[in-house]
Design an enzyme around this catalytic site. Structure first.
Site, mmCIF file in Angstrom:
data_model
loop_
_atom_site.group_PDB
_atom_site.id
_atom_site.type_symbol
_atom_site.label_atom_id
_atom_site.label_comp_id
_atom_site.label_asym_id
_atom_site.label_seq_id
_atom_site.Cartn_x
_atom_site.Cartn_y
_atom_site.Cartn_z
ATOM 1 N N CYS A 56 3.282 3.094 9.170
ATOM 2 C CA CYS A 56 3.577 4.331 8.448
ATOM 3 C C CYS A 56 4.267 5.334 9.363
ATOM 4 O O CYS A 56 3.720 5.695 10.415
ATOM 5 C CB CYS A 56 2.307 4.940 7.877
ATOM 6 S SG CYS A 56 2.603 6.448 6.922
ATOM 7 N N GLN A 73 -6.353 -1.485 3.154
ATOM 8 C CA GLN A 73 -5.597 -1.073 4.343
ATOM 9 C C GLN A 73 -6.276 0.132 4.973
ATOM 10 O O GLN A 73 -6.566 1.118 4.299
ATOM 11 C CB GLN A 73 -4.151 -0.712 4.026
ATOM 12 C CG GLN A 73 -3.364 -0.456 5.328
ATOM 13 C CD GLN A 73 -1.950 0.019 5.115
ATOM 14 O OE1 GLN A 73 -1.723 1.136 4.700
ATOM 15 N NE2 GLN A 73 -0.988 -0.837 5.431
ATOM 16 N N ASN A 96 8.821 -7.413 3.871
ATOM 17 C CA ASN A 96 8.739 -6.180 3.103
ATOM 18 C C ASN A 96 9.992 -5.352 3.393
ATOM 19 O O ASN A 96 10.565 -5.439 4.467
ATOM 20 C CB ASN A 96 7.464 -5.427 3.494
ATOM 21 C CG ASN A 96 7.339 -4.066 2.858
ATOM 22 O OD1 ASN A 96 7.028 -3.091 3.539
ATOM 23 N ND2 ASN A 96 7.572 -3.961 1.568
ATOM 24 N N GLY A 97 10.405 -4.550 2.416
ATOM 25 C CA GLY A 97 11.509 -3.628 2.628
ATOM 26 C C GLY A 97 12.751 -3.978 1.833
ATOM 27 O O GLY A 97 13.341 -5.040 2.050
ATOM 28 N N GLY A 98 13.125 -3.104 0.892
ATOM 29 C CA GLY A 98 14.382 -3.266 0.179
ATOM 30 C C GLY A 98 14.419 -4.364 -0.855
ATOM 31 O O GLY A 98 15.488 -4.712 -1.354
ATOM 32 N N PRO A 133 0.843 -1.198 0.000
ATOM 33 C CA PRO A 133 0.000 0.000 0.000
ATOM 34 C C PRO A 133 0.875 1.243 0.000
ATOM 35 O O PRO A 133 1.766 1.375 0.839
ATOM 36 C CB PRO A 133 -0.805 -0.122 1.300
ATOM 37 C CG PRO A 133 0.046 -0.982 2.189
ATOM 38 C CD PRO A 133 0.786 -1.923 1.278
ATOM 39 N N MET A 134 0.638 2.154 -0.946
ATOM 40 C CA MET A 134 1.454 3.363 -1.061
ATOM 41 C C MET A 134 0.549 4.562 -1.293
ATOM 42 O O MET A 134 -0.211 4.595 -2.272
ATOM 43 C CB MET A 134 2.470 3.222 -2.196
ATOM 44 C CG MET A 134 3.539 2.174 -1.940
ATOM 45 S SD MET A 134 4.678 1.953 -3.341
ATOM 46 C CE MET A 134 3.668 0.941 -4.441
ATOM 47 N N GLY A 169 7.263 -2.747 -2.932
ATOM 48 C CA GLY A 169 6.655 -1.424 -3.005
ATOM 49 C C GLY A 169 7.019 -0.675 -4.258
ATOM 50 O O GLY A 169 6.511 -0.947 -5.349
ATOM 51 N N LYS A 201 0.212 -4.602 9.299
ATOM 52 C CA LYS A 201 1.482 -4.231 8.669
ATOM 53 C C LYS A 201 2.241 -3.345 9.640
ATOM 54 O O LYS A 201 1.722 -2.330 10.102
ATOM 55 C CB LYS A 201 1.264 -3.502 7.348
ATOM 56 C CG LYS A 201 2.570 -3.259 6.568
ATOM 57 C CD LYS A 201 2.287 -2.684 5.179
ATOM 58 C CE LYS A 201 3.575 -2.659 4.337
ATOM 59 N NZ LYS A 201 4.602 -1.769 4.866
#
Length: 456
Positions: free
Chosen positions: A169, A139, A282-284, A84-85, A305, A209
């Site tokens: 967030c 979300q 998640n991440g990178g 989600p962005m 993402g 999340k």
């Protein structure tokens, strides 16, 4: 083509996550594109057109009822999901993503519970989506139990496949306002209550999340305390773990995606210490090569993402084949744009005041030709066309002359773009010592169980 060594791991992941096997139809043209109630869960819906109803059990102790429509295939498990962005994963982007990938799980932008509650007379603007977007996760964010309950109840009419609660967030607009977003990790008891309220108002799975920590609260044991409390105080069995902590000392969200170091070893330690829960990493992670590297090391699922937004052809274009092992669709970018044009022209001006306009609808397309011949000229022509084009058809007629036919008509290649195949190679050697719940945490939960039994 699935990389060598990934097949058995992917099979195990699919078995473990088979509870997500819902129904999805192949992509069909858009007609009345933004539909409310595209699909409703029911206890009496036939499965495979039989006269008997069938249920699929999910580890959160809820029962999901699914229906087979016109030979539809099942949703694959969320081995790959798009994060989600805010201001990015809107209806337009999700429409493009689903044209490219049939199996990726899509997440909405975060919607504040207060927004849903206060806009209950205008919910389609915020919650409606086309049925082709399944599997899709809503979300939500918030810090008031009453609003979370109302928002979830209102959203239930739109039949999302999962409800996810934002505890990750770091934006000051979120974390700095009403104990929202990642600040909630400092209050796991509240998160447990919030997840119970959300679960009580929906018939689909719920998830959280979060980050691996906040400011100085960044030890592995503190992360485990959060997971332990939330999973014991609520039906939550799925956690999406952004493998960086958040810094709330005024740095930007962009810096929060860059400055705190990634600690993938925390994620893999959670798999070891909470074997009854499901975790998505998640991440990178920026390519399907890295997605498969995470899966080979045992990840239950991977969330990507910005790479999925900035490089949709190179990333989403390979998800179905490289991650899920499905046959290639052979789709070309010309075909993608033809389908997207039908969608775009159906929604232009829908919200009034000329919104969405051509610029709004075309925004997710601007990265479709990344690194290809003509990409720079295409973007310059697009900037000019935004000034006067009123339909997606005219926009494409004016801009696509910049892209060679050889690019437009080339199908998604069989090979997978490069990535760091060894990204997780040593992660198991770095894992912290095993977690055991602290006595005070166990005591608190025992007290709560006794209190609930007393008033039952």
């Amino acid at each position: 083509m699935v990389p060598k060594g990934a097949g058995f791991v992917l099979l195990k992941r699919m078995v473990k996550l088979s509870a997500y096997s819902l129904m999805i139809s192949s992509f069909t043209p858009f007609h009345s594109i933004i539909l409310k109630k595209p699909r409703r869960f029911s206890t009496k819906i036939p499965f495979n057109h039989s006269t008997k109803s069938r249920t699929i059990s999910y580890s959160q102790n809820v029962r999901i009822h699914t229906e087979d429509l016109m030979g539809a295939i099942r949703y694959r498990p969320p081995l790959f999901s798009v994060a989600p962005m805010m201001e990015w994963t809107d209806n337009h982007y999700r429409t493009l993503a689903r044209i490219i990938s049939k199996h990726a799980w899509l997440y909405t932008e975060m919607l504040a519970a207060e927004t849903i509650v206060h806009q209950k007379g205008n919910l389609d603007k915020f919650l409606a989506y086309s049925p082709e977007q399944h599997p899709i996760v809503l979300q939500i964010g918030g810090s008031k139990l009453e609003n979370l309950a109302k928002a979830t109840e209102l959203a239930s009419a739109y039949n999302y496949d999962e409800i996810n609660f934002n505890c990750g967030c770091p934006s000051q607009r979120v974390a700095g306002h009403g104990c929202f977003g990642v600040r909630l990790m400092l209050d796991p008891k509240f998160v447990g209550e919030a997840m119970s309220v959300i679960a009580a108002n929906t018939n689909v799975p719920v998830s959280v999340k979060c980050r691996i920590g906040v400011d100085d609260h960044d030890s592995y044991n503190e992360l485990c305390d959060f997971i332990y409390k939330v999973s014991n105080l609520s039906p939550t069995r799925h956690f999406i773990i952004h493998s960086r902590k958040a810094l709330l000392n005024g740095i930007s969200p962009a810096d929060n995606r860059r400055i705190p170091p990634l600690k993938y070893e925390f994620y893999y330690a959670l798999l070891r210490d909470f074997p009854d829960l499901t975790f998505t990493i998640n991440g990178g992670i920026n390519s399907v090569v890295e997605v498969n590297a995470a899966l080979r090391e045992g990840a239950h699922g991977v969330m990507v993402g910005r790479a999925a937004y900035h490089y949709p052809w190179q990333t989403l274009g390979h998800v179905d084949t490289a991650v899920y092992g499905a046959p290639s669709s052979g789709i070309t970018r010309r075909e993608i744009l033809q389908r997207y044009q039908e969608y775009g022209d159906s929604v232009l001006g829908r919200d009034g005041n000329n919104r969405p306009n051509v610029r709004d609808v075309a925004k997710p397309l601007l990265n479709l030709f990344h690194s290809e011949p003509g990409n720079g000229l295409w973007k310059r022509k697009a900037d000019s066309a935004f000034m006067h084009c009123t339909t997606m058809k005219s926009f494409f007629e004016e801009t696509l002359v910049a892209i060679p036919d050889s690019v437009l008509d080339a199908p998604i290649a069989g090979g997978v773009p490069s990535g760091r195949a060894d990204l997780f190679a040593n992660v198991h050697d770095l894992m912290p010592p095993p977690y055991s719940a602290r006595e005070e945490e166990a005591f608190y939960l025992q007290e709560k169980e006794e209190e609930e039994a007393l008033y039952a």
